[in-house]
Design an enzyme around this catalytic site. Structure first.
Site, PDB file in Angstrom:
ATOM      1  CG  ASP A   1      -1.643   1.269   1.460  1.00 35.66           C
ATOM      2  OD1 ASP A   1      -2.360   1.693   0.540  1.00 35.66           O
ATOM      3  OD2 ASP A   1      -1.486   1.863   2.543  1.00 35.66           O
TER       4      ASP A   1
ATOM      5  CG  ASP B   1      -1.769   7.733   0.222  1.00 36.16           C
ATOM      6  OD1 ASP B   1      -0.914   8.624   0.192  1.00 36.16           O
ATOM      7  OD2 ASP B   1      -2.513   7.464  -0.745  1.00 36.16           O
TER       8      ASP B   1
END
Length: 220
Positions: free
Chosen positions: A7, A9
């Protein structure tokens, strides 16, 4: 071959200030009351259309579309003004270490747009390190497994030899739906104790040893 899917953010970069500021600017541009900071951060990782459904549940579809565009405009303006999000401590070193490990490929599965991801890769000099980059432009929102399944297909890696590294329940649920094991980080936008994962890490230097251990067990 092995695959680490990241991922972005809340996992690789600390973008919370830019995300909250862009959400506030989008709602202000349309004369709407700004959502609470905690509510915005709770939804980081979802696609922007899904985020606006949850932040403005009574709004019309047209208004939510306008909120999405206003958010994108604000985020782009902030980036052009130099408001870049820093990487978390140890993140770049961990990515470089794994990228250089034998038989290891890297991928990204993010709620960012393609334009936003490419800007982040350029800013932190990470371009070319990821064999697959999956973004919200091309897939249903997390926790749908589409992004992870696409990364597996592009790299040719079996699900049992892949892990998802993320900071939210959306990441963990997406990985589980794709049959991929999960490593939850402790510095992101969802409380670590709420994340159902195979392993939890509190520092980036823990990632490579745990990944090695997980893939060795898969081979065994």
């Amino acid at each position: 071959m092995r695959l680490v899917i990241f991922d972005v953010d809340g996992t690789l970069i600390d973008s919370q200030n830019n995300i909250v500021a862009s959400a506030e600017a989008a709602f202000a541009a349309l004369s709407l009351a700004a959502p609470a900071r905690a509510d915005v951060l709770r939804l980081v990782g979802l696609s922007l259309p899904e985020t606006m459904v949850r932040l403005a549940p009574t709004a019309t579809q047209a208004l939510r579309d306008d909120l999405v565009q206003a958010y994108k405009d604000s985020f782009r303006t902030m980036r052009l003004q130099g408001h870049d999000a820093p990487m978390f401590p140890g993140a770049r070193d961990a990515v470089l270490q794994l990228a250089g490990a034998p038989g290891t490929m890297l991928a990204i599965a993010t709620g960012k747009s393609r334009r936003g991801l490419e800007a982040m890769l350029d800013q932190h000099e990470l371009r070319g390190l990821f064999h697959s980059t999956q973004v919200a432009d091309d897939h249903p929102s997390k926790p749908h497994p589409s992004m992870v399944l696409a990364a597996l297909a592009e790299t040719g890696v079996a699900a049992r030899h892949a892990v998802m590294v993320g900071d939210t329940s959306f990441d963990m649920d997406m990985a589980a739906a794709a049959g991929v094991r999960r490593i939850a980080v402790g510095w992101g936008y969802h409380a670590p104790e709420l994340l159902v994962a195979d392993h939890h890490i509190s520092r980036f230097d823990e990632l490579a040893p745990i990944f090695d251990q997980m893939t060795e067990l898969a081979d065994g």
